[in-house]
Scaffold this active site. Structure first.
Site, PDB file in Angstrom:
ATOM      1  N   ARG A 169      48.714  45.138  34.208  1.00 47.08           N
ATOM      2  CA  ARG A 169      47.872  46.191  33.697  1.00 47.08           C
ATOM      3  C   ARG A 169      48.446  47.432  33.405  1.00 47.08           C
ATOM      4  O   ARG A 169      47.719  48.326  33.714  1.00 47.08           O
ATOM      5  CB  ARG A 169      46.652  46.428  34.687  1.00 47.08           C
ATOM      6  CG  ARG A 169      46.151  45.020  35.250  1.00 47.08           C
ATOM      7  CD  ARG A 169      44.692  44.791  34.786  1.00 47.08           C
ATOM      8  NE  ARG A 169      44.657  43.360  34.767  1.00 47.08           N
ATOM      9  CZ  ARG A 169      43.484  42.620  34.514  1.00 47.08           C
ATOM     10  NH1 ARG A 169      42.360  43.427  34.121  1.00 47.08           N
ATOM     11  NH2 ARG A 169      43.493  41.459  34.512  1.00 47.08           N
ATOM     12  N   SER A 244      36.937  44.370  35.701  1.00 45.47           N
ATOM     13  CA  SER A 244      37.648  44.909  37.014  1.00 45.47           C
ATOM     14  C   SER A 244      37.537  46.276  36.799  1.00 45.47           C
ATOM     15  O   SER A 244      37.857  46.929  35.841  1.00 45.47           O
ATOM     16  CB  SER A 244      38.910  44.441  36.842  1.00 45.47           C
ATOM     17  OG  SER A 244      38.959  42.973  36.971  1.00 45.47           O
ATOM     18  N   GLU A 351      40.642  51.267  36.988  1.00 47.32           N
ATOM     19  CA  GLU A 351      41.247  50.566  35.964  1.00 47.32           C
ATOM     20  C   GLU A 351      40.777  51.281  34.680  1.00 47.32           C
ATOM     21  O   GLU A 351      41.661  51.768  33.905  1.00 47.32           O
ATOM     22  CB  GLU A 351      41.290  49.111  35.961  1.00 47.32           C
ATOM     23  CG  GLU A 351      41.610  48.695  34.695  1.00 47.32           C
ATOM     24  CD  GLU A 351      42.070  47.234  34.751  1.00 47.32           C
ATOM     25  OE1 GLU A 351      41.285  46.241  35.317  1.00 47.32           O
ATOM     26  OE2 GLU A 351      43.304  46.950  34.297  1.00 47.32           O
TER      27      GLU A 351
HETATM   28  N1  EPU Z   1      37.624  37.259  45.640  1.00 45.64           N
HETATM   29  C1  EPU Z   1      36.687  37.331  46.880  1.00 45.64           C
HETATM   30  N2  EPU Z   1      35.543  37.966  46.305  1.00 45.64           N
HETATM   31  C2  EPU Z   1      35.070  38.650  45.357  1.00 45.64           C
HETATM   32  C3  EPU Z   1      36.002  38.485  44.266  1.00 45.64           C
HETATM   33  C4  EPU Z   1      37.433  37.766  44.515  1.00 45.64           C
HETATM   34  O1  EPU Z   1      36.780  36.778  47.819  1.00 45.64           O
HETATM   35  O2  EPU Z   1      34.296  39.266  44.998  1.00 45.64           O
HETATM   36  C5  EPU Z   1      38.967  36.589  46.127  1.00 45.64           C
HETATM   37  C6  EPU Z   1      38.796  35.079  45.892  1.00 45.64           C
HETATM   38  O3  EPU Z   1      39.451  34.602  47.022  1.00 45.64           O
HETATM   39  C7  EPU Z   1      39.424  34.784  44.459  1.00 45.64           C
HETATM   40  C8  EPU Z   1      40.383  35.854  44.613  1.00 45.64           C
HETATM   41  O4  EPU Z   1      39.646  36.914  45.074  1.00 45.64           O
HETATM   42  O5  EPU Z   1      39.861  33.554  44.575  1.00 45.64           O
HETATM   43  C9  EPU Z   1      40.841  36.388  43.236  1.00 45.64           C
HETATM   44  O6  EPU Z   1      39.649  36.375  42.231  1.00 45.64           O
HETATM   45  P1  EPU Z   1      39.817  36.342  40.811  1.00 45.64           P
HETATM   46  O7  EPU Z   1      40.174  34.826  40.488  1.00 45.64           O
HETATM   47  O8  EPU Z   1      38.398  36.510  40.307  1.00 45.64           O
HETATM   48  O9  EPU Z   1      40.760  37.184  40.059  1.00 45.64           O
HETATM   49  P2  EPU Z   1      40.758  38.786  40.361  1.00 45.64           P
HETATM   50  O10 EPU Z   1      42.181  39.058  40.889  1.00 45.64           O
HETATM   51  O11 EPU Z   1      39.757  39.097  41.089  1.00 45.64           O
HETATM   52  C10 EPU Z   1      41.975  39.204  38.149  1.00 45.64           C
HETATM   53  C11 EPU Z   1      41.705  40.205  36.835  1.00 45.64           C
HETATM   54  C12 EPU Z   1      40.527  39.624  36.137  1.00 45.64           C
HETATM   55  C13 EPU Z   1      40.831  38.067  35.781  1.00 45.64           C
HETATM   56  C14 EPU Z   1      40.964  37.281  36.887  1.00 45.64           C
HETATM   57  C15 EPU Z   1      41.334  35.940  36.655  1.00 45.64           C
HETATM   58  C16 EPU Z   1      42.307  42.225  37.753  1.00 45.64           C
HETATM   59  C17 EPU Z   1      42.235  43.702  38.084  1.00 45.64           C
HETATM   60  N3  EPU Z   1      41.615  41.634  37.257  1.00 45.64           N
HETATM   61  O12 EPU Z   1      40.808  39.236  38.755  1.00 45.64           O
HETATM   62  O13 EPU Z   1      40.256  40.320  34.980  1.00 45.64           O
HETATM   63  O14 EPU Z   1      39.621  37.501  34.889  1.00 45.64           O
HETATM   64  O15 EPU Z   1      42.153  37.945  37.687  1.00 45.64           O
HETATM   65  O16 EPU Z   1      42.830  35.632  36.272  1.00 45.64           O
HETATM   66  O17 EPU Z   1      43.866  41.949  37.760  1.00 45.64           O
HETATM   67  C18 EPU Z   1      39.236  42.058  33.996  1.00 45.64           C
HETATM   68  O18 EPU Z   1      40.299  42.717  33.579  1.00 45.64           O
HETATM   69  O19 EPU Z   1      38.140  42.609  33.542  1.00 45.64           O
HETATM   70  C19 EPU Z   1      39.018  40.921  34.651  1.00 45.64           C
HETATM   71  C20 EPU Z   1      37.928  40.325  35.127  1.00 45.64           C
END
Ligand code: EPU
Length: 366
Positions: A169, A244, A351
């Site tokens: 990012r 995010s 972000e």
């Molecule tokens: N999780 C929870 N509760 C929540 C959200 C997440 O427990 O409310 C835990 C779950 O275990 C889940 C893990 O966190 O498996 C990871 O969640 P997710 O796969 O949704 O990924 P993220 O790390 O929360 C990042 C990006 C997203 C992107 C996803 C998928 C960042 C800041 N965000 O989210 O990007 O879609 O990975 O690769 O790195 C965006 O940029 O707007 C965005 C949505």
């Protein structure tokens, strides 16, 4: 150049924040950028360039020139006869082209590389600034170079991927906000190597198709990503948001270990790309903590107050009613930051880019 006066920016930011710009123009080509730059110099006013407005929090009326990026040509190779040409091909798109439309068109032409990045809101120009990433793939995987207009000097130049200093990012554009991305140059493949390391993709493909598929096509991956995003993330057309709101914090393996002892089940992933400036030679490995998990664990998911809240399916996403103010969203972000810091000792970094009446500012817990 004759800018429009006192234009509402509500349609131009995905939080639907209703602030006004003193001056407003659309940018169709590089010459428009030169004219806009002259205008700002002559009127001694600040400027702000908006792409899709999906990574922006506007807290006040803007006392300057707002430019909406409308350069939207795509340059396909002239001999794109699928699938007979060489394995790789170069593709350029101007900054104002809609990102997901580009992803869809590349897949329709039989190319792969962008499918994991399906349905990310915003325009092509925003992609290298944030080094957009999702489901195991970052733009860095297929970026060749970026064309830039320097709003300070009026010069145009090109940066290679290495010169873009892409990280998680992060990119050189974050520290050079006067560099406007005008075109993104990519290398895509006809030889498809599916990226399905992110478990939920394989699971979703299996549940959509009713069988486990080891070598899914770009279209199957795109369909799965779209399905996951639609389930987990609010569509800004109906629920205003900027995706995010926080980055996943990058910590050391030692920190992960000690936090896991207090918080069993803590979710973390090894980091592939970290900008050199942020690394410290004393630690061997780095991990991203799932900020959504941290926020969720503290009970914020589904929280609502006034016109703002935390999305009920993904705690990393702040949502807003459309009548709320940018300041309300930021106040909620600060409360969450403070809570996470108090409980996990970890600082969440905001972000999206934040703007007041005169330009960009930062708003972070010390
Ligand atoms: N999780 C929870 N509760 C929540 C959200 C997440 O427990 O409310 C835990 C779950 O275990 C889940 C893990 O966190 O498996 C990871 O969640 P997710 O796969 O949704 O990924 P993220 O790390 O929360 C990042 C990006 C997203 C992107 C996803 C998928 C960042 C800041 N965000 O989210 O990007 O879609 O990975 O690769 O790195 C965006 O940029 O707007 C965005 C949505």
């Amino acid at each position: 150049m004759k800018p429009q006066l006192k234009v509402s920016l509500k349609p131009y930011n995905t939080l639907s924040l209703d602030v006004k710009a003193d001056y407003f123009v659309r940018i169709h080509n590089i010459n428009d950028l030169h004219l806009a730059r002259n205008f700002c110099q002559m009127n001694d006013c600040p400027w702000l360039l908006i792409g899709g407005g999906s990574n922006l929090v506007l807290t006040q009326d803007f006392e300057g020139l707002v430019m909406v990026m409308a350069m939207d040509k795509v340059f396909w190779p002239s001999n794109i006869t699928v699938p007979k040409m060489s394995d790789k091909f170069a593709l350029s798109a101007e900054a104002g082209y809609e990102w997901d439309r580009l992803v869809e068109e590349t897949i329709q032409k039989g190319a792969s590389g962008l499918e994991n990045l399906s349905l990310i809101p915003g325009q092509v120009g925003a992609a290298p600034i944030q080094n957009i990433g999702a489901y195991g793939v970052e733009l860095a995987h297929c970026l060749t170079s970026v064309d830039v207009f320097d709003f300070k000097t009026g010069q145009t130049f090109q940066l290679t991927t290495t010169e873009c200093k892409l990280g998680y990012r992060d990119s050189i554009f974050k520290t050079h906000p006067h560099w406007i991305v005008t075109q993104v140059n990519l290398t895509l493949n006809f030889e498809h190597e599916p990226q399905v390391g992110y478990g939920i993709i394989a699971d979703t493909i299996a549940s959509i198709s009713g069988q486990s598929i080891t070598d899914p096509s770009p279209q199957q991956i795109r369909d799965a990503v779209i399905h996951i995003r639609r389930t987990k993330l609010p569509d800004p057309k109906y629920i205003p948001n900027v995706g995010s709101f926080f980055k996943n914090p990058v910590v050391t393996s030692e920190q992960v270990e000690s936090l896991t002892q207090i918080w069993p089940g803590l979710v973390s992933y090894p980091v592939a790309l970290i900008p050199v400036a942020k690394t410290s030679k004393t630690h061997s490995s780095y991990y991203k903590l799932a900020a959504g998990w941290l926020i969720d664990k503290l009970g914020w998911k589904g929280f609502r107050e006034g016109g703002v809240g935390v999305h009920e399916h993904q705690a990393l996403v702040l949502v807003c009613s459309g009548s709320a103010k940018g300041k309300d969203v930021l106040d909620l972000a600060l409360r969450i930051q403070a809570d996470v810091k108090a409980n996990f000792g970890v600082k969440l970094e905001i972000e999206p880019r934040l703007f007041d009446s005169r330009g960009e500012f930062t708003y972070n817990l010390d």
